[in-house]
Design a protein around this motif. Structure first.
Motif, mmCIF file in Angstrom:
data_model
loop_
_atom_site.group_PDB
_atom_site.id
_atom_site.type_symbol
_atom_site.label_atom_id
_atom_site.label_comp_id
_atom_site.label_asym_id
_atom_site.label_seq_id
_atom_site.Cartn_x
_atom_site.Cartn_y
_atom_site.Cartn_z
ATOM 1 N N LEU A 57 30.445 12.518 20.565
ATOM 2 C CA LEU A 57 29.265 12.691 20.818
ATOM 3 C C LEU A 57 29.220 12.635 22.434
ATOM 4 O O LEU A 57 29.999 11.781 23.212
ATOM 5 C CB LEU A 57 28.377 11.638 20.150
ATOM 6 C CG LEU A 57 28.464 11.726 18.785
ATOM 7 C CD1 LEU A 57 27.487 10.401 18.187
ATOM 8 C CD2 LEU A 57 27.537 12.856 18.541
ATOM 9 N N ASP A 58 28.419 13.686 23.166
ATOM 10 C CA ASP A 58 28.363 13.482 24.669
ATOM 11 C C ASP A 58 28.036 12.294 25.043
ATOM 12 O O ASP A 58 28.600 11.729 26.030
ATOM 13 C CB ASP A 58 27.783 14.578 25.182
ATOM 14 C CG ASP A 58 28.423 15.966 25.050
ATOM 15 O OD1 ASP A 58 29.519 16.161 24.988
ATOM 16 O OD2 ASP A 58 27.684 17.101 24.655
ATOM 17 N N ASP B 83 29.745 18.857 5.307
ATOM 18 C CA ASP B 83 29.253 19.370 6.371
ATOM 19 C C ASP B 83 28.760 17.906 7.144
ATOM 20 O O ASP B 83 27.663 17.671 6.510
ATOM 21 C CB ASP B 83 28.206 20.457 6.632
ATOM 22 C CG ASP B 83 27.916 21.036 7.918
ATOM 23 O OD1 ASP B 83 28.689 20.951 8.922
ATOM 24 O OD2 ASP B 83 26.707 21.298 7.971
ATOM 25 N N CYS B 84 29.016 17.645 8.192
ATOM 26 C CA CYS B 84 28.866 16.405 8.787
ATOM 27 C C CYS B 84 28.243 16.485 10.314
ATOM 28 O O CYS B 84 28.638 17.223 11.012
ATOM 29 C CB CYS B 84 29.893 15.341 8.978
ATOM 30 S SG CYS B 84 30.708 14.922 7.297
ATOM 31 N N GLU B 85 26.931 15.844 10.499
ATOM 32 C CA GLU B 85 26.561 15.591 11.913
ATOM 33 C C GLU B 85 27.285 15.236 12.796
ATOM 34 O O GLU B 85 27.288 15.340 14.068
ATOM 35 C CB GLU B 85 25.110 15.101 11.860
ATOM 36 C CG GLU B 85 24.105 15.679 10.827
ATOM 37 C CD GLU B 85 23.634 16.992 11.697
ATOM 38 O OE1 GLU B 85 23.506 17.108 12.864
ATOM 39 O OE2 GLU B 85 23.354 17.963 10.650
ATOM 40 N N VAL B 86 27.990 13.837 12.397
ATOM 41 C CA VAL B 86 28.957 13.300 13.419
ATOM 42 C C VAL B 86 30.114 13.084 12.733
ATOM 43 O O VAL B 86 30.409 12.739 11.441
ATOM 44 C CB VAL B 86 28.373 11.867 13.465
ATOM 45 C CG1 VAL B 86 29.298 11.024 14.446
ATOM 46 C CG2 VAL B 86 26.926 11.747 14.150
ATOM 47 N N SER B 87 31.383 13.258 13.125
ATOM 48 C CA SER B 87 32.611 13.383 12.616
ATOM 49 C C SER B 87 33.807 13.256 13.669
ATOM 50 O O SER B 87 33.484 13.665 14.773
ATOM 51 C CB SER B 87 32.781 14.489 11.629
ATOM 52 O OG SER B 87 32.864 15.701 12.598
ATOM 53 N N THR B 88 34.566 12.852 13.185
ATOM 54 C CA THR B 88 36.142 12.823 14.132
ATOM 55 C C THR B 88 36.765 14.241 14.105
ATOM 56 O O THR B 88 36.441 15.145 13.293
ATOM 57 C CB THR B 88 37.034 11.761 13.524
ATOM 58 O OG1 THR B 88 37.574 12.155 12.133
ATOM 59 C CG2 THR B 88 36.653 10.564 13.520
ATOM 60 N N ALA C 266 29.316 10.723 9.717
ATOM 61 C CA ALA C 266 27.819 10.407 9.009
ATOM 62 C C ALA C 266 27.079 11.572 9.151
ATOM 63 O O ALA C 266 27.078 12.638 9.779
ATOM 64 C CB ALA C 266 27.204 9.449 9.869
ATOM 65 N N GLY C 267 26.037 11.363 8.302
ATOM 66 C CA GLY C 267 24.930 12.687 8.442
ATOM 67 C C GLY C 267 25.669 13.851 7.445
ATOM 68 O O GLY C 267 25.551 14.772 7.732
ATOM 69 N N PRO D 77 36.525 5.269 16.924
ATOM 70 C CA PRO D 77 36.558 5.762 18.416
ATOM 71 C C PRO D 77 36.559 7.311 18.457
ATOM 72 O O PRO D 77 35.770 7.740 19.382
ATOM 73 C CB PRO D 77 38.147 5.239 18.983
ATOM 74 C CG PRO D 77 38.239 4.108 17.930
ATOM 75 C CD PRO D 77 37.707 4.397 16.894
ATOM 76 N N ARG D 78 37.275 7.937 17.802
ATOM 77 C CA ARG D 78 37.226 9.558 17.843
ATOM 78 C C ARG D 78 35.740 10.063 17.355
ATOM 79 O O ARG D 78 35.085 11.172 18.169
ATOM 80 C CB ARG D 78 38.114 10.065 16.935
ATOM 81 C CG ARG D 78 39.770 10.164 17.430
ATOM 82 C CD ARG D 78 40.911 10.504 16.907
ATOM 83 N NE ARG D 78 40.453 11.955 16.629
ATOM 84 C CZ ARG D 78 41.039 12.585 15.680
ATOM 85 N NH1 ARG D 78 42.263 12.332 15.062
ATOM 86 N NH2 ARG D 78 40.732 14.171 15.387
ATOM 87 N N ALA D 79 34.999 9.430 16.512
ATOM 88 C CA ALA D 79 33.728 9.804 16.442
ATOM 89 C C ALA D 79 32.943 9.486 17.153
ATOM 90 O O ALA D 79 31.976 10.466 17.589
ATOM 91 C CB ALA D 79 33.347 9.121 15.022
#
Length: 131
Positions: A60-61, A126-131, A110-111, A54-56
């Protein structure tokens, strides 16, 4: 049966149970990571977002659109590491982190690429998507 023989039997049983659980978890973690990367790679943002923690997803907008544009790399799974309710899946050129929720494994980050310099202490990736 003597004490020593009983201890050996108990240790062997514990090892079998632990190994069995690990392989089930490995399969579940791998399947979730592959489904996530496949959905994102095929432009199915809604499906990919359902596999995010959920937090991840909230980070993202517009999850459905952003998840397919962050440049996640679909590749062969190269390794799975599980530590209790946390897991890391390494694929060709990418790393994904997952967390076990009551309804199954979900992607927390992820990423992710490891940071090459050793100056990190709290965040080695370093992540593109994270919590």
């Amino acid at each position: 049966m003597g004490i020593r023989a009983t201890a050996v039997v108990c240790l062997a049983a514990t090892a079998l149970v632990s190994t069995g659980c690990a392989s089930v978890d490995d399969a579940a973690v791998t399947t979730t990571a592959e489904r996530f990367l496949s959905a994102a790679g095929q432009g199915q943002g809604g499906q990919a977002c359902l596999l995010l923690a959920p937090r991840a997803a909230e980070s993202l907008d517009d999850c459905d659109k952003q998840i397919v544009s962050v440049g996640l790399r679909v590749g062969a799974v190269r390794g799975v590491d599980i530590w209790g309710d946390e897991a890391r899946v390494r694929v060709d050129g990418d790393t994904i982190f997952l967390h076990r929720f009551p309804d199954g494994w979900r992607v927390r980050a992820a990423g992710c690429e490891s940071r090459p310099d050793q100056s990190y202490t709290q965040q080695p990736y370093d992540c593109e998507v994270s919590t």
